[in-house]
Design a protein around this motif. Sequence first.
Motif, mmCIF file in Angstrom:
data_model
loop_
_atom_site.group_PDB
_atom_site.id
_atom_site.type_symbol
_atom_site.label_atom_id
_atom_site.label_comp_id
_atom_site.label_asym_id
_atom_site.label_seq_id
_atom_site.Cartn_x
_atom_site.Cartn_y
_atom_site.Cartn_z
ATOM 1 N N LYS A 81 0.830 -1.209 0.000
ATOM 2 C CA LYS A 81 0.000 0.000 0.000
ATOM 3 C C LYS A 81 0.862 1.256 0.000
ATOM 4 O O LYS A 81 0.536 2.250 -0.634
ATOM 5 C CB LYS A 81 -0.909 0.014 1.231
ATOM 6 N N HIS A 120 2.860 1.338 -3.699
ATOM 7 C CA HIS A 120 2.114 0.991 -4.919
ATOM 8 C C HIS A 120 2.237 2.112 -5.955
ATOM 9 O O HIS A 120 2.200 3.297 -5.611
ATOM 10 C CB HIS A 120 0.640 0.743 -4.586
ATOM 11 N N PRO A 121 2.388 1.776 -7.245
ATOM 12 C CA PRO A 121 2.524 2.805 -8.288
ATOM 13 C C PRO A 121 1.321 3.742 -8.396
ATOM 14 O O PRO A 121 1.466 4.875 -8.863
ATOM 15 C CB PRO A 121 2.694 1.983 -9.573
ATOM 16 N N ASP A 122 0.142 3.317 -7.970
ATOM 17 C CA ASP A 122 -1.019 4.210 -7.995
ATOM 18 C C ASP A 122 -0.912 5.280 -6.907
ATOM 19 O O ASP A 122 -1.423 6.384 -7.063
ATOM 20 C CB ASP A 122 -2.315 3.421 -7.804
ATOM 21 N N VAL A 123 -0.246 4.949 -5.793
ATOM 22 C CA VAL A 123 -0.064 5.911 -4.708
ATOM 23 C C VAL A 123 1.059 6.891 -5.050
ATOM 24 O O VAL A 123 0.951 8.090 -4.788
ATOM 25 C CB VAL A 123 0.247 5.168 -3.390
ATOM 26 N N LYS A 124 2.134 6.382 -5.641
ATOM 27 C CA LYS A 124 3.276 7.213 -6.037
ATOM 28 C C LYS A 124 3.507 7.021 -7.539
ATOM 29 O O LYS A 124 4.386 6.269 -7.959
ATOM 30 C CB LYS A 124 4.518 6.810 -5.243
ATOM 31 N N PRO A 125 2.720 7.706 -8.388
ATOM 32 C CA PRO A 125 2.754 7.422 -9.826
ATOM 33 C C PRO A 125 4.054 7.780 -10.546
ATOM 34 O O PRO A 125 4.423 7.108 -11.493
ATOM 35 C CB PRO A 125 1.588 8.246 -10.370
ATOM 36 N N ASP A 126 4.773 8.800 -10.157
ATOM 37 C CA ASP A 126 5.964 9.228 -10.888
ATOM 38 C C ASP A 126 7.268 8.860 -10.194
ATOM 39 O O ASP A 126 8.329 9.313 -10.612
ATOM 40 C CB ASP A 126 5.923 10.751 -11.105
#
Length: 178
Positions: free
Chosen positions: A139, A142-148
């Motif tokens: 959690k 996760h790439p959705d939480v930290k996209p860049d």
Amino acid sequence: MARAGRRNDWGFPRWGGYGAERQAQQVRMCDRHGCDQPGDCPAPKSPNSRERWYFCQAHAAEYNKGWDYFQGLDEEERTRREREEQATASGFAGGAFYGWGRPGDGTRTRDEMRALEILELEADADFEMVRKSWRRLAKEYHPDVKPDDKDAAMRFQAIQAAYDVLKVAEERRTGKMG
């Protein structure tokens, strides 16, 4: 009186020098037609035969690739012999990976220990703790939480791989698959 040459007898006149033999070593060549490698891997010419072929390592692997230990046996005899082989070879089963040399507390492999480090757990963590740590870290990174964030993406992949290693090990330990 000049010496003819240096002697290599180490002071023992009746002995020859160590390693002074000049004879050629006999090397058996591979029995595979056209091979010029030394044949140092014996293989039986037929079942229950004392005669042997001598192959190089590459041709021995090729020869053994199709070898079926249970060839010519019916299914019942095959299972009976397999059971007997496993019963008498039980000492080797524990050595599948050197049980006496495992890291940590003696119950985990080196890969499992690395996976526990990635999941920030101690060596004695049970699988429930593994699952909780995996969820928490997944959690967080996760790439959705930290996209860049490329580092977070790499960390997430490492967390996933570590969880997979520990999940397979747990399945193997408990005998549950899936």
